[in-house]
Design a protein around this motif. Structure first.
Motif, PDB file in Angstrom:
ATOM      1  N   MET A 323       0.813  -1.229   0.000  1.00  0.00           N
ATOM      2  CA  MET A 323       0.000   0.000   0.000  1.00  0.00           C
ATOM      3  C   MET A 323       0.841   1.271   0.000  1.00  0.00           C
ATOM      4  O   MET A 323       0.319   2.376  -0.151  1.00  0.00           O
ATOM      5  N   GLY A 324       2.142   1.106   0.217  1.00  0.00           N
ATOM      6  CA  GLY A 324       3.026   2.270   0.250  1.00  0.00           C
ATOM      7  C   GLY A 324       4.460   1.816   0.138  1.00  0.00           C
ATOM      8  O   GLY A 324       4.740   0.642  -0.128  1.00  0.00           O
ATOM      9  N   VAL A 325       5.381   2.759   0.361  1.00  0.00           N
ATOM     10  CA  VAL A 325       6.798   2.423   0.291  1.00  0.00           C
ATOM     11  C   VAL A 325       7.173   1.751   1.616  1.00  0.00           C
ATOM     12  O   VAL A 325       7.760   2.364   2.506  1.00  0.00           O
ATOM     13  N   TYR A 326       6.806   0.476   1.721  1.00  0.00           N
ATOM     14  CA  TYR A 326       6.912  -0.247   3.002  1.00  0.00           C
ATOM     15  C   TYR A 326       8.372  -0.430   3.421  1.00  0.00           C
ATOM     16  O   TYR A 326       8.663  -0.716   4.580  1.00  0.00           O
ATOM     17  N   GLU A 327       9.300  -0.250   2.459  1.00  0.00           N
ATOM     18  CA  GLU A 327      10.720  -0.420   2.779  1.00  0.00           C
ATOM     19  C   GLU A 327      11.196   0.684   3.726  1.00  0.00           C
ATOM     20  O   GLU A 327      12.223   0.547   4.383  1.00  0.00           O
ATOM     21  N   MET A 328      10.480   1.816   3.780  1.00  0.00           N
ATOM     22  CA  MET A 328      10.847   2.903   4.697  1.00  0.00           C
ATOM     23  C   MET A 328       9.827   2.904   5.835  1.00  0.00           C
ATOM     24  O   MET A 328       8.609   3.003   5.589  1.00  0.00           O
ATOM     25  N   ASP A 329      10.328   2.840   7.075  1.00  0.00           N
ATOM     26  CA  ASP A 329       9.457   2.736   8.251  1.00  0.00           C
ATOM     27  C   ASP A 329       8.268   3.692   8.235  1.00  0.00           C
ATOM     28  O   ASP A 329       7.132   3.309   8.501  1.00  0.00           O
ATOM     29  N   LYS A 330       8.586   4.969   7.911  1.00  0.00           N
ATOM     30  CA  LYS A 330       7.558   6.015   7.970  1.00  0.00           C
ATOM     31  C   LYS A 330       6.378   5.761   7.046  1.00  0.00           C
ATOM     32  O   LYS A 330       5.293   6.286   7.259  1.00  0.00           O
ATOM     33  N   PHE A 331       6.649   4.998   5.973  1.00  0.00           N
ATOM     34  CA  PHE A 331       5.601   4.792   4.970  1.00  0.00           C
ATOM     35  C   PHE A 331       5.150   3.331   4.899  1.00  0.00           C
ATOM     36  O   PHE A 331       4.650   2.866   3.886  1.00  0.00           O
ATOM     37  N   SER A 332       5.358   2.640   6.018  1.00  0.00           N
ATOM     38  CA  SER A 332       5.050   1.202   6.004  1.00  0.00           C
ATOM     39  C   SER A 332       3.749   0.859   6.749  1.00  0.00           C
ATOM     40  O   SER A 332       3.246  -0.257   6.631  1.00  0.00           O
TER      41      SER A 332
END
Ligand code: AMP
Length: 400
Positions: A323-332
């Protein structure tokens, strides 16, 4: 569609060429960081060993430049197989050179030989006849257990099948299971059938979206691909990922859904940031208020609640794409919440795609999913209704 399966072949005491998908992630020191693909091949390997076969294992790993490169060597795979199978693995120095053919020839019942990375030879990707013939010459039986590459007409997947008749080739347990799951989910899903799609781009999944809309009751669209749909609806999505050339296609998909009474769900809020960067400030905004120039990198909390509610009555859920850039904590968070919501559902849950499977490892929801497919591209092509090149030669009867 009925596949010739390994369990229906007489393999006892024979030499088996087993195409696996050992394309596992590794760190910079060649440590395997996720050995799920190796573990999922063990069923078929053990079945062969238990039937007194000698086994020749073959796989690709990464994208080497069609010549030997140490970092793409399958040696770490041999080590892991040794640990998992608790037996010696004979590691070939190459793929089809004479010394390797000799090794294959001298295999005894119960022996396991692992060939080097198939892609060290240009013949693999080019589906070269001579290369396929040399691979085939090593064995009496050919088994494909590599769903993840079955949509590619490569020598070890497609070319090689021409050298075996229907009683000497078939699908391994993993391939059969993957094909069965997708075939049933597409042709006879228990309703309501909800598909959840995400990931970066509409383009990669466009055909699958067209095929899915008439089959599902609801579709939830998140990730980067949602912004093309949102822009097509007239929202200002700032600098979010948009494929402008697909705005019309997005409108067509929405019109098709409306006509068929399929309910489409899009994000109502998003986590935005000024830069595509793990350190930059993130804010949650409704989709009506995305600041000019900012980028939407995750679905927001209201969308998570909305999606969770839409999934509540589902009996079948097919999920492909974060659903988002899950590789980066803030966007996971959006992807993590969705993963938990799908995991706790009583529906049959089928997850496809490398990134989505990777996400499940982070959320530790793997055991609560009905089925996690190892092949992203292959599962999308199945959904699109295509017959995969690697599967075509293994279909029994007239259905081919
Ligand atoms: P796919 O291979 O198409 O399933 O896409 C997976 C990738 O999509 C992941 O690497 C995510 O980081 C990326 N992704 C998900 N949401 C977004 C977004 N809003 N913007 C950019 N990339 C995204």
């Amino acid at each position: 569609m009925r596949l010739q399966e390994i369990k229906n072949l007489d393999i006892s005491g024979k030499k088996v060429f087993l195409r696996c998908d050992f394309n596992v992630p590794m760190d910079e020191y060649s440590n395997i960081t996720d050995d799920r693909r190796i573990k999922s091949a063990l069923n078929t390997i053990r079945y062969c060993i238990d039937n007194d076969c000698s086994v020749i294992l073959a796989s690709h790993l990464g994208r080497p430049k069609e010549t030997f490169e140490e970092k793409y060597s399958l040696k770490p795979i041999a080590k892991r197989l040794h640990t998992l199978l608790k037996q010696d693995i004979i590691m070939a120095k190459n793929v089809v050179q004479d010394d390797t053919l000799e090794l294959a020839k001298n295999l005894q019942s119960g022996d396991v030989l692992l060939l080097e990375n198939l892609r060290f030879n240009d013949g693999e990707i080019q589906n070269d006849e001579e290369f396929a013939k040399r691979l085939a010459s090593m064995a009496d039986i050919y088994i494909n257990d590599a769903f993840g590459v079955s949509h590619r007409a490569h020598a070890s997947v497609e070319g090689i099948t021409k050298y075996f008749d229907m009683v000497h080739k078939g699908a391994g347990f993993l391939l059969s299971k993957e094909i069965d799951f997708f075939y049933h989910i597409i042709h006879a899903p228990k309703r309501p059938f909800v598909s959840v799609v995400g990931g970066s781009k509409v383009s990669g999944k466009l055909q699958a979206l067209y095929k899915l809309v008439p089959k599902v009751d609801k579709m939830l669209i998140g990730g980067g691909m949602a912004f093309t749909f949102l822009k097509a609806q007239g929202y200002d999505v700032g600098n979010s990922l948009v494929e402008d050339d697909l705005l019309d296609e997005a409108k067509k998909i929405m019109a098709q859904a409306k006509e068929l009474g399929v309910k489409l769900y899009f994000p109502v809020d998003v986590v935005v940031s000024e830069h595509f960067d793990a350190e930059s400030i993130a804010k949650t905004k409704t989709i009506q208020e995305i600041p000019s120039g900012w980028i939407g990198l995750d679905i927001g909390p209201a969308t998570s609640t909305l999606f969770e509610l839409a999934l509540e009555d589902a009996n079948t859920i097919l999920w492909n794409g974060p659903m988002g850039v899950y590789e980066m904590d803030k966007f996971s968070k959006g992807s993590i919440k969705l993963s938990h919501a799908i995991a706790k559902s009583f529906a049959t849950t089928v997850v496809g795609g490398g990134d989505t499977a990777d996400l499940l490892r982070i959320t530790e929801d793997e055991d609560d999913m009905t089925f996690i497919s190892t092949g992203g591209g292959a599962s999308l092509e199945l959904i699109e209704g295509k017959i995969l090149p690697g599967v075509k030669a293994l279909i029994l009867g007239d259905e081919k």
